[in-house]
Write a protein that holds these residues in place. Sequence first.
Motif, PDB file in Angstrom:
ATOM      1  N   GLY A 205       0.815  -1.212   0.000  1.00  0.00           N
ATOM      2  CA  GLY A 205       0.000   0.000   0.000  1.00  0.00           C
ATOM      3  C   GLY A 205       0.853   1.267   0.000  1.00  0.00           C
ATOM      4  O   GLY A 205       0.403   2.317   0.445  1.00  0.00           O
ATOM      5  N   GLY A 206       2.082   1.161  -0.496  1.00  0.00           N
ATOM      6  CA  GLY A 206       2.945   2.342  -0.553  1.00  0.00           C
ATOM      7  C   GLY A 206       3.617   2.672   0.765  1.00  0.00           C
ATOM      8  O   GLY A 206       4.251   3.714   0.909  1.00  0.00           O
ATOM      9  N   ALA A 207       3.508   1.757   1.737  1.00  0.00           N
ATOM     10  CA  ALA A 207       4.006   2.060   3.079  1.00  0.00           C
ATOM     11  C   ALA A 207       5.524   2.250   3.109  1.00  0.00           C
ATOM     12  O   ALA A 207       6.043   2.935   3.978  1.00  0.00           O
ATOM     13  N   HIS A 208       6.244   1.637   2.175  1.00  0.00           N
ATOM     14  CA  HIS A 208       7.707   1.756   2.209  1.00  0.00           C
ATOM     15  C   HIS A 208       8.217   2.706   1.132  1.00  0.00           C
ATOM     16  O   HIS A 208       9.354   2.616   0.703  1.00  0.00           O
ATOM     17  N   ALA A 209       7.351   3.633   0.676  1.00  0.00           N
ATOM     18  CA  ALA A 209       7.694   4.496  -0.455  1.00  0.00           C
ATOM     19  C   ALA A 209       8.717   5.569  -0.088  1.00  0.00           C
ATOM     20  O   ALA A 209       9.234   6.259  -0.957  1.00  0.00           O
ATOM     21  N   GLY A 210       9.036   5.712   1.208  1.00  0.00           N
ATOM     22  CA  GLY A 210       9.959   6.754   1.630  1.00  0.00           C
ATOM     23  C   GLY A 210      11.382   6.562   1.123  1.00  0.00           C
ATOM     24  O   GLY A 210      12.198   7.461   1.191  1.00  0.00           O
ATOM     25  N   ARG A 211      11.666   5.357   0.648  1.00  0.00           N
ATOM     26  CA  ARG A 211      13.024   5.066   0.187  1.00  0.00           C
ATOM     27  C   ARG A 211      12.933   4.186  -1.045  1.00  0.00           C
ATOM     28  O   ARG A 211      11.941   3.464  -1.216  1.00  0.00           O
ATOM     29  N   ASP A 212      13.935   4.232  -1.908  1.00  0.00           N
ATOM     30  CA  ASP A 212      13.897   3.394  -3.105  1.00  0.00           C
ATOM     31  C   ASP A 212      14.443   2.003  -2.785  1.00  0.00           C
ATOM     32  O   ASP A 212      15.635   1.825  -2.541  1.00  0.00           O
ATOM     33  N   TRP A 213      13.556   1.028  -2.761  1.00  0.00           N
ATOM     34  CA  TRP A 213      13.954  -0.337  -2.431  1.00  0.00           C
ATOM     35  C   TRP A 213      14.186  -1.158  -3.701  1.00  0.00           C
ATOM     36  O   TRP A 213      14.318  -2.368  -3.649  1.00  0.00           O
ATOM     37  N   GLY A 214      14.186  -0.507  -4.827  1.00  0.00           N
ATOM     38  CA  GLY A 214      14.353  -1.222  -6.091  1.00  0.00           C
ATOM     39  C   GLY A 214      13.022  -1.761  -6.581  1.00  0.00           C
ATOM     40  O   GLY A 214      11.978  -1.588  -5.950  1.00  0.00           O
ATOM     41  N   LYS A 215      13.084  -2.445  -7.724  1.00  0.00           N
ATOM     42  CA  LYS A 215      11.865  -2.947  -8.359  1.00  0.00           C
ATOM     43  C   LYS A 215      11.236  -4.045  -7.495  1.00  0.00           C
ATOM     44  O   LYS A 215      11.934  -4.815  -6.837  1.00  0.00           O
ATOM     45  N   PHE A 216       9.916  -4.065  -7.465  1.00  0.00           N
ATOM     46  CA  PHE A 216       9.196  -5.096  -6.705  1.00  0.00           C
ATOM     47  C   PHE A 216       9.526  -6.486  -7.251  1.00  0.00           C
ATOM     48  O   PHE A 216       9.462  -6.711  -8.461  1.00  0.00           O
ATOM     49  N   ASP A 217       9.890  -7.387  -6.365  1.00  0.00           N
ATOM     50  CA  ASP A 217      10.262  -8.742  -6.771  1.00  0.00           C
ATOM     51  C   ASP A 217       9.334  -9.719  -6.046  1.00  0.00           C
ATOM     52  O   ASP A 217       9.507  -9.996  -4.858  1.00  0.00           O
ATOM     53  N   ILE A 218       8.347 -10.231  -6.771  1.00  0.00           N
ATOM     54  CA  ILE A 218       7.333 -11.066  -6.114  1.00  0.00           C
ATOM     55  C   ILE A 218       7.950 -12.337  -5.538  1.00  0.00           C
ATOM     56  O   ILE A 218       7.529 -12.819  -4.472  1.00  0.00           O
ATOM     57  N   GLN A 219       8.961 -12.846  -6.234  1.00  0.00           N
ATOM     58  CA  GLN A 219       9.605 -14.069  -5.757  1.00  0.00           C
ATOM     59  C   GLN A 219      10.273 -13.821  -4.399  1.00  0.00           C
ATOM     60  O   GLN A 219      10.059 -14.554  -3.440  1.00  0.00           O
ATOM     61  N   LYS A 220      11.030 -12.731  -4.344  1.00  0.00           N
ATOM     62  CA  LYS A 220      11.806 -12.446  -3.139  1.00  0.00           C
ATOM     63  C   LYS A 220      10.924 -11.908  -2.003  1.00  0.00           C
ATOM     64  O   LYS A 220      11.094 -12.272  -0.836  1.00  0.00           O
ATOM     65  N   GLU A 221       9.983 -11.047  -2.353  1.00  0.00           N
ATOM     66  CA  GLU A 221       9.252 -10.332  -1.299  1.00  0.00           C
ATOM     67  C   GLU A 221       7.976 -11.029  -0.846  1.00  0.00           C
ATOM     68  O   GLU A 221       7.455 -10.748   0.224  1.00  0.00           O
ATOM     69  N   VAL A 222       7.470 -11.912  -1.670  1.00  0.00           N
ATOM     70  CA  VAL A 222       6.236 -12.596  -1.282  1.00  0.00           C
ATOM     71  C   VAL A 222       6.455 -14.100  -1.176  1.00  0.00           C
ATOM     72  O   VAL A 222       6.382 -14.682  -0.090  1.00  0.00           O
ATOM     73  N   ILE A 223       6.756 -14.721  -2.318  1.00  0.00           N
ATOM     74  CA  ILE A 223       6.780 -16.186  -2.369  1.00  0.00           C
ATOM     75  C   ILE A 223       7.830 -16.768  -1.419  1.00  0.00           C
ATOM     76  O   ILE A 223       7.541 -17.689  -0.650  1.00  0.00           O
ATOM     77  N   ALA A 224       9.041 -16.182  -1.435  1.00  0.00           N
ATOM     78  CA  ALA A 224      10.112 -16.741  -0.601  1.00  0.00           C
ATOM     79  C   ALA A 224       9.884 -16.452   0.882  1.00  0.00           C
ATOM     80  O   ALA A 224      10.484 -17.090   1.740  1.00  0.00           O
ATOM     81  N   LEU A 225       9.028 -15.502   1.198  1.00  0.00           N
ATOM     82  CA  LEU A 225       8.786 -15.178   2.614  1.00  0.00           C
ATOM     83  C   LEU A 225       7.541 -15.861   3.176  1.00  0.00           C
ATOM     84  O   LEU A 225       7.218 -15.706   4.345  1.00  0.00           O
ATOM     85  N   CYS A 226       6.836 -16.601   2.329  1.00  0.00           N
ATOM     86  CA  CYS A 226       5.665 -17.337   2.823  1.00  0.00           C
ATOM     87  C   CYS A 226       6.153 -18.385   3.816  1.00  0.00           C
ATOM     88  O   CYS A 226       6.967 -19.233   3.469  1.00  0.00           O
ATOM     89  N   PRO A 227       5.694 -18.335   5.066  1.00  0.00           N
ATOM     90  CA  PRO A 227       6.266 -19.230   6.081  1.00  0.00           C
ATOM     91  C   PRO A 227       6.000 -20.709   5.802  1.00  0.00           C
ATOM     92  O   PRO A 227       6.731 -21.560   6.292  1.00  0.00           O
ATOM     93  N   THR A 228       4.971 -21.019   5.033  1.00  0.00           N
ATOM     94  CA  THR A 228       4.681 -22.433   4.783  1.00  0.00           C
ATOM     95  C   THR A 228       5.065 -22.836   3.370  1.00  0.00           C
ATOM     96  O   THR A 228       4.789 -23.955   2.955  1.00  0.00           O
ATOM     97  N   ASP A 229       5.689 -21.915   2.635  1.00  0.00           N
ATOM     98  CA  ASP A 229       6.218 -22.271   1.324  1.00  0.00           C
ATOM     99  C   ASP A 229       5.112 -22.795   0.403  1.00  0.00           C
ATOM    100  O   ASP A 229       5.307 -23.760  -0.309  1.00  0.00           O
ATOM    101  N   CYS A 230       3.954 -22.156   0.451  1.00  0.00           N
ATOM    102  CA  CYS A 230       2.818 -22.726  -0.277  1.00  0.00           C
ATOM    103  C   CYS A 230       2.417 -21.882  -1.494  1.00  0.00           C
ATOM    104  O   CYS A 230       1.311 -22.034  -2.012  1.00  0.00           O
ATOM    105  N   MET A 231       3.324 -20.988  -1.936  1.00  0.00           N
ATOM    106  CA  MET A 231       2.986 -20.147  -3.097  1.00  0.00           C
ATOM    107  C   MET A 231       3.999 -20.364  -4.207  1.00  0.00           C
ATOM    108  O   MET A 231       5.161 -20.633  -3.946  1.00  0.00           O
ATOM    109  N   TRP A 232       3.537 -20.219  -5.430  1.00  0.00           N
ATOM    110  CA  TRP A 232       4.448 -20.290  -6.569  1.00  0.00           C
ATOM    111  C   TRP A 232       3.810 -19.619  -7.781  1.00  0.00           C
ATOM    112  O   TRP A 232       2.608 -19.368  -7.789  1.00  0.00           O
TER     113      TRP A 232
END
Lengths: 426, 81
Positions: free
Chosen positions: A250-277
């Motif tokens: 929701g733009g919460a981290h927009a105060g700094r440039d974190w680079g391009k959104f990476d769904i693999q790194k920021e969502v899928i790899a952080l899913c605690p049960t590893d259930c997304m792909w």
Amino acid sequence: MAKHETPLLDELEKGPWPSFVTDIKRQAEKNPDCWDILGQVELSYKEKITHWKHGGIVGVFGYGGGIVGRYSDLPKRFPGVEHFHTVRLAQPASKYYSTKHLRDVCDLWEKYGSGMTNMHGSTGDMVMLGCRTEALEPFFYELTHNLQQDLGGSGSNLRTPANCLGQSRCEWACYDTEECCHHLTMHYQDEIHRPAFPYKFKFKFSGCANDCVAAIARSDVAVIGTWRDNIRIDQAAVKEYIAGNIPSNGGAHAGRDWGKFDIQKEVIALCPTDCMWMEGGELKIDDAECTRCMHCLNVMPRALRPGLDQGASICVGAKAPILDGAQFATLIVPFMKVSADNEFEELIEFIEKIWDWWMEDGKNRERVGETMQRVGLPTFIKVMGLEPIPQHVKEPRSNPYVFWQEEEVEGGWDRDVEEFRARHAA
Amino acid sequence: MALSIDELKAAILKKAETAPKPQLYIKDFYTCDPDSKPRVIKNAANDLVKEGKMMFWSSGSTTMYAMKNRIKDEEGAGGVN
Ligand code: HEM
Ligand code: HEM
Ligand code: SF4
Ligand code: SF4
């Protein structure tokens, strides 16, 4: 009440931070009693020992909670804090106040108390710091009659029901936290105001696993919203997030440039049960494995939404360090419907089952979580009339012993020793 | 057989008057009648407070029950202001 020399406390006014010393000095200009707070605290800093005393008869007629007695043990030297009781005020659902109400409460506290407040205490209530015993009844009378504001909780009572903003502002709320908290607060007025239990008891209500009221850490019964069916996925919005057209979180981290959104790194790899792909450009979720942790929904709120079969998980037994160390609540019921339609019947039944057991088996000053720890989760589950389920298990067992219940063993505990010895001579 | 409410209240008062310590936990009253449910005993004890026959005493974190005269004696001796 005169000003005291407070060289040690004055140190705490230095530096960039807000200082309670500055706050108290400001209030002391209005109410000279407050100089004695500083005087007494300064002395404690010097002597490295507290001069506050605990306990005694303080309260308002008919209430066993809401007021925490405090006295100075140096009343001659610090008459302004001879009595310095803390009064807790009940918070409304989601802490929605009108500014008028807050002003009225503050005015009333200036009239009867020190004028010092703590908004809110970590327990949840609004905290009014410091008044004399004889001021309690008139303060309480005006509070309840003119401001329609109740005292909060203290003592061995039901204390400080609290809830997140829930459906009043949050799209993630899986049940009406405000209605639920309010209903139970009204339902259990007697338990809130009069001692009923071996020790304090709290329930708190969060609409989802983000748990904005920290129910899982702060309450004996934590009611945390969740869903039973599948996360709703808007694949078109997923693509927009991947393309960078919708800001993540929701733009919460927009105060700094974190680079391009990476769904693999920021969502899928952080899913605690590893259930997304990702598959064929689409986000897939194995919902049977998902623990409803909210991480992926938080990152991509426009693409992912809670399922529609909504209710709450019930966790029991959180507490701060008292007898044992601090602990989080333990999951007892993975999914319960929580609805005003049946006046929260299931939840109320669940809570009262805990009370009936804990009131008998809990030791004095033992929180439910400690009683649970003492008897063990298997016993608690049985007391609650529940079947053990995989969700109760944290990890595979490392203890090789199996304890059987008598009813699980053919013939029970009684056996024919003669018959056994006939086969197996001693 | 559980005691009647009046019998239960009498037993609670007796306990509050004769227990070695003047302040009692709600749990300490359960022995007044093992056949009554804890919540019934709680309600009876709270009734006695409403009737002015007992009072609440706070340790600061736990609320207990006491007979007023026994606390007065103790606090006088202990010098609580
Ligand atoms: C002063 C004498 C003894 C001491 C201090 C002692 C102490 C212990 C301790 C600390 C354990 C470990 C308990 C655990 O954590 O599971 C143990 C286990 C055991 N001891 Fe002893 N013991 C003593 C005498 C004996 C004797 C005389 C026997 C047999 C004749 C015996 C048989 C066993 C057995 C079979 C276990 C294993 C029990 C299990 O793992 O469930 N012990 N003992
Ligand atoms: C040929 C003879 C025996 C063999 C091959 C044998 C073998 C074993 C084995 C493999 C274990 C398990 C060790 C482990 O992994 O923890 C064990 C445990 C044990 N044995 Fe033996 N054993 C023999 C005789 C005996 C005798 C004669 C006694 C006692 C009079 C005995 C008493 C025990 C006890 C007390 C344990 C520990 C049980 C427990 O901690 O639960 N054993 N034995
Ligand atoms: S706990 Fe969940 S539902 Fe409640 S306010 Fe926080 S994010 Fe929203
Ligand atoms: S809610 Fe949590 S567990 Fe479920 S899919 Fe999303 S990240 Fe994974």
